[in-house]
Write a protein that holds these residues in place. Structure first.
Motif, PDB file in Angstrom:
ATOM      1  N   ALA A 116     -11.728  -8.776  -9.462  1.00 46.64           N
ATOM      2  CA  ALA A 116     -11.721 -10.026  -8.939  1.00 46.64           C
ATOM      3  C   ALA A 116     -10.158 -10.363  -8.339  1.00 46.64           C
ATOM      4  O   ALA A 116      -9.919 -11.238  -7.447  1.00 46.64           O
ATOM      5  N   HIS A 117      -9.235  -9.359  -8.788  1.00 43.23           N
ATOM      6  CA  HIS A 117      -7.932  -9.575  -7.943  1.00 43.23           C
ATOM      7  C   HIS A 117      -7.946  -8.967  -6.533  1.00 43.23           C
ATOM      8  O   HIS A 117      -7.019  -9.613  -5.954  1.00 43.23           O
ATOM      9  N   ARG A 118      -8.903  -8.076  -6.317  1.00 44.12           N
ATOM     10  CA  ARG A 118      -9.048  -7.616  -5.012  1.00 44.12           C
ATOM     11  C   ARG A 118      -9.512  -9.101  -4.260  1.00 44.12           C
ATOM     12  O   ARG A 118      -9.119  -9.336  -3.046  1.00 44.12           O
ATOM     13  N   GLY A 119     -10.267  -9.694  -4.655  1.00 45.66           N
ATOM     14  CA  GLY A 119     -11.010 -11.158  -4.048  1.00 45.66           C
ATOM     15  C   GLY A 119      -9.780 -12.023  -3.951  1.00 45.66           C
ATOM     16  O   GLY A 119      -9.861 -12.732  -2.978  1.00 45.66           O
ATOM     17  N   ARG A 120      -9.176 -12.319  -5.250  1.00 44.08           N
ATOM     18  CA  ARG A 120      -7.834 -13.079  -5.098  1.00 44.08           C
ATOM     19  C   ARG A 120      -6.928 -12.758  -3.893  1.00 44.08           C
ATOM     20  O   ARG A 120      -6.421 -13.815  -3.124  1.00 44.08           O
ATOM     21  N   LEU A 121      -6.784 -11.701  -3.586  1.00 45.70           N
ATOM     22  CA  LEU A 121      -5.701 -11.276  -2.568  1.00 45.70           C
ATOM     23  C   LEU A 121      -6.368 -11.601  -1.365  1.00 45.70           C
ATOM     24  O   LEU A 121      -5.851 -11.917  -0.464  1.00 45.70           O
ATOM     25  N   ARG A 122      -7.483 -10.786  -0.925  1.00 45.17           N
ATOM     26  CA  ARG A 122      -8.180 -11.245   0.211  1.00 45.17           C
ATOM     27  C   ARG A 122      -8.191 -12.603   0.737  1.00 45.17           C
ATOM     28  O   ARG A 122      -8.092 -13.049   1.777  1.00 45.17           O
ATOM     29  N   TRP A 168       5.788 -12.062   0.717  1.00 47.46           N
ATOM     30  CA  TRP A 168       5.522 -11.791   2.239  1.00 47.46           C
ATOM     31  C   TRP A 168       4.393 -10.781   2.494  1.00 47.46           C
ATOM     32  O   TRP A 168       3.893 -10.334   1.529  1.00 47.46           O
ATOM     33  N   ARG A 169       3.975 -10.659   3.706  1.00 43.49           N
ATOM     34  CA  ARG A 169       2.906  -9.852   3.954  1.00 43.49           C
ATOM     35  C   ARG A 169       3.129  -8.336   3.245  1.00 43.49           C
ATOM     36  O   ARG A 169       2.053  -7.919   2.494  1.00 43.49           O
ATOM     37  N   SER A 170       3.965  -7.384   3.542  1.00 40.12           N
ATOM     38  CA  SER A 170       4.289  -6.341   2.876  1.00 40.12           C
ATOM     39  C   SER A 170       4.104  -6.105   1.440  1.00 40.12           C
ATOM     40  O   SER A 170       3.483  -5.306   0.742  1.00 40.12           O
ATOM     41  N   ARG A 171       4.520  -7.454   0.950  1.00 44.73           N
ATOM     42  CA  ARG A 171       4.398  -7.492  -0.780  1.00 44.73           C
ATOM     43  C   ARG A 171       3.080  -7.632  -1.161  1.00 44.73           C
ATOM     44  O   ARG A 171       2.394  -6.800  -2.322  1.00 44.73           O
ATOM     45  N   LEU A 172       2.454  -8.352  -0.402  1.00 44.05           N
ATOM     46  CA  LEU A 172       0.706  -8.629  -0.697  1.00 44.05           C
ATOM     47  C   LEU A 172      -0.125  -7.270  -0.319  1.00 44.05           C
ATOM     48  O   LEU A 172      -0.952  -6.851  -1.132  1.00 44.05           O
ATOM     49  N   GLU A 173       0.378  -6.690   0.591  1.00 47.60           N
ATOM     50  CA  GLU A 173      -0.256  -5.181   0.998  1.00 47.60           C
ATOM     51  C   GLU A 173       0.237  -4.345  -0.127  1.00 47.60           C
ATOM     52  O   GLU A 173      -0.671  -3.325  -0.717  1.00 47.60           O
ATOM     53  N   ALA A 174       1.375  -4.302  -0.565  1.00 48.31           N
ATOM     54  CA  ALA A 174       1.481  -3.599  -1.775  1.00 48.31           C
ATOM     55  C   ALA A 174       0.749  -3.653  -3.069  1.00 48.31           C
ATOM     56  O   ALA A 174       0.618  -2.800  -3.804  1.00 48.31           O
ATOM     57  N   TRP A 175       0.624  -4.894  -3.254  1.00 47.30           N
ATOM     58  CA  TRP A 175      -0.275  -5.473  -4.219  1.00 47.30           C
ATOM     59  C   TRP A 175      -1.525  -4.723  -4.194  1.00 47.30           C
ATOM     60  O   TRP A 175      -2.234  -4.319  -5.040  1.00 47.30           O
ATOM     61  N   GLY A 176      -2.207  -4.987  -2.947  1.00 46.73           N
ATOM     62  CA  GLY A 176      -3.291  -4.278  -2.668  1.00 46.73           C
ATOM     63  C   GLY A 176      -3.553  -2.677  -2.776  1.00 46.73           C
ATOM     64  O   GLY A 176      -4.404  -2.220  -3.703  1.00 46.73           O
ATOM     65  N   ARG A 177      -2.448  -2.161  -2.690  1.00 42.66           N
ATOM     66  CA  ARG A 177      -2.036  -0.438  -2.738  1.00 42.66           C
ATOM     67  C   ARG A 177      -2.244  -0.326  -4.543  1.00 42.66           C
ATOM     68  O   ARG A 177      -2.676   0.686  -4.848  1.00 42.66           O
ATOM     69  N   ALA A 178      -1.534  -1.290  -5.151  1.00 42.60           N
ATOM     70  CA  ALA A 178      -1.371  -1.207  -6.469  1.00 42.60           C
ATOM     71  C   ALA A 178      -2.881  -1.023  -7.113  1.00 42.60           C
ATOM     72  O   ALA A 178      -3.043  -0.515  -8.025  1.00 42.60           O
ATOM     73  N   LEU A 179      -3.496  -2.131  -6.583  1.00 39.79           N
ATOM     74  CA  LEU A 179      -4.855  -2.135  -7.298  1.00 39.79           C
ATOM     75  C   LEU A 179      -5.734  -0.849  -7.003  1.00 39.79           C
ATOM     76  O   LEU A 179      -6.434  -0.491  -7.762  1.00 39.79           O
ATOM     77  N   ASP A 180      -5.737  -0.440  -5.943  1.00 42.09           N
ATOM     78  CA  ASP A 180      -6.030   0.907  -5.426  1.00 42.09           C
ATOM     79  C   ASP A 180      -5.627   2.044  -6.574  1.00 42.09           C
ATOM     80  O   ASP A 180      -6.636   2.721  -7.093  1.00 42.09           O
ATOM     81  N   ARG A 181      -4.706   2.045  -6.821  1.00 36.78           N
ATOM     82  CA  ARG A 181      -3.989   2.827  -7.890  1.00 36.78           C
ATOM     83  C   ARG A 181      -4.750   2.720  -9.255  1.00 36.78           C
ATOM     84  O   ARG A 181      -4.957   3.753  -9.960  1.00 36.78           O
ATOM     85  N   LEU A 182      -4.620   1.469  -9.430  1.00 34.86           N
ATOM     86  CA  LEU A 182      -5.139   1.232 -10.793  1.00 34.86           C
ATOM     87  C   LEU A 182      -6.818   1.372 -10.932  1.00 34.86           C
ATOM     88  O   LEU A 182      -7.035   1.879 -12.077  1.00 34.86           O
ATOM     89  N   GLU A 183      -7.353   1.363 -10.006  1.00 33.41           N
ATOM     90  CA  GLU A 183      -8.977   1.520  -9.928  1.00 33.41           C
ATOM     91  C   GLU A 183      -8.981   3.233 -10.117  1.00 33.41           C
ATOM     92  O   GLU A 183     -10.011   3.572 -10.693  1.00 33.41           O
ATOM     93  N   ALA A 184      -8.155   3.762  -9.466  1.00 28.62           N
ATOM     94  CA  ALA A 184      -8.068   5.351  -9.667  1.00 28.62           C
ATOM     95  C   ALA A 184      -7.579   5.818 -11.073  1.00 28.62           C
ATOM     96  O   ALA A 184      -7.432   6.970 -11.194  1.00 28.62           O
TER      97      ALA A 184
END
Length: 149
Positions: free
Chosen positions: A132-138, A63-79
């Motif tokens: 690539a994963h940010r694009g998939r999520l968007r 659901w939306r909050s899980r998808l948003e959590a994946w976006g935050r996870a990508l931010d952390r991975l990038e950092a």
């Protein structure tokens, strides 16, 4: 890209949200299959783990909050930080360690609820995998009407 499914919007192919794979045949993926019939505003999905040694499949609800959590996870991975996605919720969790035991990223899938199994998969990821994963999520969120506030 996957099997045909029947969702609220009609039949369509599965959409891959996560694809952590390498040339050695190791792959962990999360694919959205369609609207979830029992979760309001939720999506039915599956987590698939496929290596030359072990294979597994787990059903998921997103659901939306899980998808948003994946976006935050990508931010952390990038950092440069390791992450666990869906780690404190019911169902399986997916962790990414940027430097695993074999010197490359490692994906850890834990299913404490049903099978009580943990699998570690070393995956030699390409340099642009986070972009690539940010694009998939968007694309997924826009396609299912989940983008924006």
């Amino acid at each position: 890209m996957g099997t045909e499914i029947e969702g609220a919007e009609g039949p369509g192919p599965a959409v891959e949200l996560v694809r952590l794979a390498d040339a050695e045949g190791n792959r962990v993926s999360v694919s959205v299959l369609g609207r979830h019939p029992a979760v309001r505003n939720g999506l039915a999905a599956e987590l698939v783990l496929d290596t030359p040694f072990v294979r597994g499949r787990l059903e998921l609800s997103l659901w939306r909050s899980r998808l948003e959590a994946w976006g935050r996870a990508l931010d952390r991975l990038e950092a440069g930080h390791d992450i666990t996605w869906m780690g404190v919720e019911r169902g399986p969790s997916l962790s990414v360690r940027l430097v695993g035991e074999r010197g490359c990223p490692e994906v850890i899938v834990v299913d404490d609820l049903v099978s009580m199994v943990t699998v570690r998969v070393p995956v030699d990821l390409p340099d642009d995998w986070i972009v690539a994963h940010r694009g998939r999520l968007r694309a997924l969120m826009a396609g299912w009407g989940m983008s924006g506030p």
